[in-house]
Design an enzyme around this catalytic site. Structure first.
Site, PDB file in Angstrom:
ATOM      1  N   THR A  77       0.843  -1.205   0.000  1.00 54.48           N
ATOM      2  CA  THR A  77       0.000   0.000   0.000  1.00 54.48           C
ATOM      3  C   THR A  77       0.874   1.249   0.000  1.00 54.48           C
ATOM      4  O   THR A  77       0.651   2.184  -0.784  1.00 54.48           O
ATOM      5  CB  THR A  77      -0.925   0.001   1.243  1.00 54.48           C
ATOM      6  OG1 THR A  77      -1.725  -1.181   1.199  1.00 54.48           O
ATOM      7  CG2 THR A  77      -1.819   1.211   1.282  1.00 54.48           C
ATOM      8  N   ASN A 157      -5.752  -9.989  -7.094  1.00 49.58           N
ATOM      9  CA  ASN A 157      -5.902 -10.699  -5.815  1.00 49.58           C
ATOM     10  C   ASN A 157      -7.191 -11.504  -5.739  1.00 49.58           C
ATOM     11  O   ASN A 157      -7.268 -12.489  -5.018  1.00 49.58           O
ATOM     12  CB  ASN A 157      -5.847  -9.708  -4.653  1.00 49.58           C
ATOM     13  CG  ASN A 157      -6.773  -8.533  -4.846  1.00 49.58           C
ATOM     14  OD1 ASN A 157      -6.669  -7.815  -5.836  1.00 49.58           O
ATOM     15  ND2 ASN A 157      -7.685  -8.329  -3.923  1.00 49.58           N
ATOM     16  N   GLN A 185       0.686 -10.030  -5.530  1.00 44.74           N
ATOM     17  CA  GLN A 185       0.153 -11.402  -5.575  1.00 44.74           C
ATOM     18  C   GLN A 185       1.022 -12.336  -6.418  1.00 44.74           C
ATOM     19  O   GLN A 185       0.837 -13.544  -6.376  1.00 44.74           O
ATOM     20  CB  GLN A 185      -1.288 -11.398  -6.114  1.00 44.74           C
ATOM     21  CG  GLN A 185      -2.293 -10.750  -5.180  1.00 44.74           C
ATOM     22  CD  GLN A 185      -2.535 -11.543  -3.894  1.00 44.74           C
ATOM     23  OE1 GLN A 185      -2.147 -12.703  -3.763  1.00 44.74           O
ATOM     24  NE2 GLN A 185      -3.178 -10.898  -2.918  1.00 44.74           N
ATOM     25  N   SER A 207       4.466  -6.782  -1.063  1.00 44.77           N
ATOM     26  CA  SER A 207       4.381  -6.893   0.400  1.00 44.77           C
ATOM     27  C   SER A 207       4.993  -8.207   0.859  1.00 44.77           C
ATOM     28  O   SER A 207       4.736  -9.250   0.249  1.00 44.77           O
ATOM     29  CB  SER A 207       2.910  -6.936   0.828  1.00 44.77           C
ATOM     30  OG  SER A 207       2.436  -5.670   1.175  1.00 44.77           O
ATOM     31  N   HIS A 209       4.284 -10.017   3.576  1.00 48.54           N
ATOM     32  CA  HIS A 209       3.413 -11.019   4.220  1.00 48.54           C
ATOM     33  C   HIS A 209       2.684 -11.899   3.219  1.00 48.54           C
ATOM     34  O   HIS A 209       2.114 -12.918   3.589  1.00 48.54           O
ATOM     35  CB  HIS A 209       2.412 -10.339   5.161  1.00 48.54           C
ATOM     36  CG  HIS A 209       1.313  -9.575   4.485  1.00 48.54           C
ATOM     37  ND1 HIS A 209       0.081 -10.122   4.250  1.00 48.54           N
ATOM     38  CD2 HIS A 209       1.266  -8.309   3.994  1.00 48.54           C
ATOM     39  CE1 HIS A 209      -0.688  -9.206   3.658  1.00 48.54           C
ATOM     40  NE2 HIS A 209       0.005  -8.100   3.485  1.00 48.54           N
ATOM     41  N   THR A 247      13.271   5.315  10.828  1.00 43.46           N
ATOM     42  CA  THR A 247      14.087   4.162  11.232  1.00 43.46           C
ATOM     43  C   THR A 247      13.450   2.890  10.683  1.00 43.46           C
ATOM     44  O   THR A 247      12.251   2.679  10.808  1.00 43.46           O
ATOM     45  CB  THR A 247      14.179   4.102  12.771  1.00 43.46           C
ATOM     46  OG1 THR A 247      14.712   5.346  13.215  1.00 43.46           O
ATOM     47  CG2 THR A 247      15.064   2.963  13.234  1.00 43.46           C
ATOM     48  N   CYS A 332      -9.249  -6.946   1.876  1.00 46.49           N
ATOM     49  CA  CYS A 332      -9.539  -5.591   2.318  1.00 46.49           C
ATOM     50  C   CYS A 332     -11.026  -5.287   2.190  1.00 46.49           C
ATOM     51  O   CYS A 332     -11.499  -4.296   2.717  1.00 46.49           O
ATOM     52  CB  CYS A 332      -8.735  -4.599   1.499  1.00 46.49           C
ATOM     53  SG  CYS A 332      -7.002  -5.006   1.520  1.00 46.49           S
TER      54      CYS A 332
HETATM   55  N1  PLP Z   1      -1.997  -5.075  -4.040  1.00 47.73           N
HETATM   56  C1  PLP Z   1      -2.544  -6.294  -4.080  1.00 47.73           C
HETATM   57  C2  PLP Z   1      -2.785  -6.941  -5.409  1.00 47.73           C
HETATM   58  C3  PLP Z   1      -2.906  -6.947  -2.905  1.00 47.73           C
HETATM   59  O1  PLP Z   1      -3.463  -8.166  -2.965  1.00 47.73           O
HETATM   60  C4  PLP Z   1      -2.684  -6.299  -1.672  1.00 47.73           C
HETATM   61  C5  PLP Z   1      -3.103  -6.942  -0.400  1.00 47.73           C
HETATM   62  O2  PLP Z   1      -4.130  -7.582  -0.316  1.00 47.73           O
HETATM   63  C6  PLP Z   1      -2.094  -5.020  -1.679  1.00 47.73           C
HETATM   64  C7  PLP Z   1      -1.765  -4.445  -2.885  1.00 47.73           C
HETATM   65  C8  PLP Z   1      -1.837  -4.273  -0.411  1.00 47.73           C
HETATM   66  O3  PLP Z   1      -0.919  -4.949   0.384  1.00 47.73           O
HETATM   67  P1  PLP Z   1      -0.680  -4.507   1.909  1.00 47.73           P
HETATM   68  O4  PLP Z   1      -2.018  -4.511   2.563  1.00 47.73           O
HETATM   69  O5  PLP Z   1       0.239  -5.531   2.454  1.00 47.73           O
HETATM   70  O6  PLP Z   1      -0.089  -3.144   1.863  1.00 47.73           O
END
Ligand code: PLP
Length: 383
Positions: A77, A157, A185, A207, A209, A247, A332
């Site tokens: 994000t 996603n 993704q 990202s 995670h 930091t 989300c």
């Molecule tokens: N872009 C895509 C395609 C995603 O699937 C996601 C998370 O679901 C994001 C951006 C945003 O990632 P984060 O919430 O880790 O910032």
């Protein structure tokens, strides 16, 4: 996976990939090595700095890029917003960006942010299979002089539909337009292709995670050669060459480096056979089931399925009570009553959108988990 932390059957890898056990085991060691501030010159600071720099090399390798091109952020994000802000602050006015209608909210909200500062957003149509309409993008590229950049996800996603980053970059570069790719993704599920300079996106966001690192850490790769100097939204105390101050999240970054090494070594990979077994069985069980985007290239772990008559939100809750985690689509969007904008962009009828749920597999998935899911679905009362 620790069953006390995650449901017994976790099939929601597109929302997040559970922290890999080897990363969990390394955390305590990283905490003790990162006691100093990575910007401090003493040995405690240097230990923290070493963790960051080793992660930088591993993360860069995921997209075959030099380590110096990585900026660590708090996640995709932020990475996406940094790119949009860069164009807003350094572009000749008015800034114009083309984005597909099916983008993740992280991109749509970054677009709305720069729109509120006068930028023009050009929405690229999406076809019924969920692919970006490349003819429409071509049309936009032809009729929009001064288009500042194009931004698109390499993999959606919700549907898992893929957009080849190399051919998209070749197309936008023909018009001298930079490309930002949201690879959130893609990374961890598919290998990043070897790309020539012309085929390489100018910016890539992702990202940690999504591929086994801790949550709240991500990367922005700045790759474009002819770009203007990167304008930072948050120069802060000058960390990361002033491109993203503050930091660094040493623990998160170390975990992302370790996750990147697991991905590069093949220790964390995605096996398409689970998706295929699930889809074969679901078709048998519900002959009228619709598997969105099944005829176009998509992620090997993602099934977005509509069972006519089913209330997907209730199904997700019901399965959750049985210890099975699936999703209605975008993580989300969960808990939000609005129907999926991705499926709306694909012209899927509203009743079918409400009957759609997503199964996304990962490195902990087994055939018996898929069988258990199918068994639960077979007990559905569709009346
Ligand atoms: N872009 C895509 C395609 C995603 O699937 C996601 C998370 O679901 C994001 C951006 C945003 O990632 P984060 O919430 O880790 O910032």
């Amino acid at each position: 996976m620790n069953p006390s932390e995650y449901p017994e059957i976790y099939l929601d890898f597109n929302a997040t990939c559970p922290v890999h056990p080897s990363i969990r085991d390394s955390l305590a060691g990283w905490v003790s090595s990162s006691g100093g501030n990575p910007s401090s010159p003493h040995s405690a600071g240097k230990k923290a700095r070493d963790l960051i720099e080793s992660a930088r090399i591993s993360v860069a390798q995921l997209v075959h890029a030099p380590a110096g091109n990585v900026i660590f952020t708090s996640g995709a994000t932020e990475s996406i917003l940094l790119v949009f802000y860069h164009f807003l602050s350094s572009g000749l006015s008015p800034v114009k960006v083309a984005i597909p209608r099916s983008e993740h909210p992280a991109t749509l909200s970054a677009a709305r942010f720069i729109e509120s500062w006068g930028a023009e957003i050009l929405s690229v149509q999406v076809n019924p299979d969920g692919q970006m309409d490349l003819d429409h993008l071509l049309h936009i590229l032809r009729i929009t002089p001064g288009l500042s950049f194009v931004s698109a996800a390499a993999a959606n996603n919700e549907t898992g539909v893929l957009q080849d980053p190399g051919s998209l970059a070749s197309l936008t570069h023909q018009f001298g337009v930079p490309l930002h790719i949201d690879a959130s993704q893609w990374i961890g599920k598919l290998a990043w292709p070897a790309l020539t300079r012309d085929q390489s996106p100018d910016f890539i966001s992702f990202s940690g995670h999504k591929f086994g690192a801790l949550k709240g850490v991500g990367a922005l790769m700045i790759l474009g050669k002819g770009n203007k100097p990167f304008s930072s939204l948050m120069p802060g105390g000058g960390q990361q060459a002033g491109l993203r101050g503050g930091t660094e999240n040493v623990l998160g970054i170390a975990s992302m480096g370790a996750a990147a090494r697991l991905v590069s070594s093949g220790a964390v990979s995605v096996d398409a056979s689970y998706r295929d077994i699930f889809e074969t069985k679901i078709r048998k069980l519900f002959p009228d089931a619709v598997i969105h985007s099944c005829n176009v290239p998509r992620l090997p772990n993602t099934s977005l399925v509509a069972i006519p008559g089913l209330e997907a939100e209730l199904l997700v809750l019901n399965l959750s009570r049985q210890g099975i985690a699936v999703s209605t689509g975008s993580a989300c969007s969960t808990g939000k009553p609005d129907p999926s904008h991705v499926l709306i962009a694909m012209n899927v009828p509203l009743n079918l959108i409400g009957s759609t749920f997503r199964v996304s597999t990962g490195h902990t998935t087994t055939t018996s988990q898929i069988n258990a899911l199918i068994c639960s679905l077979s007990t559905l009362n569709m009346d």
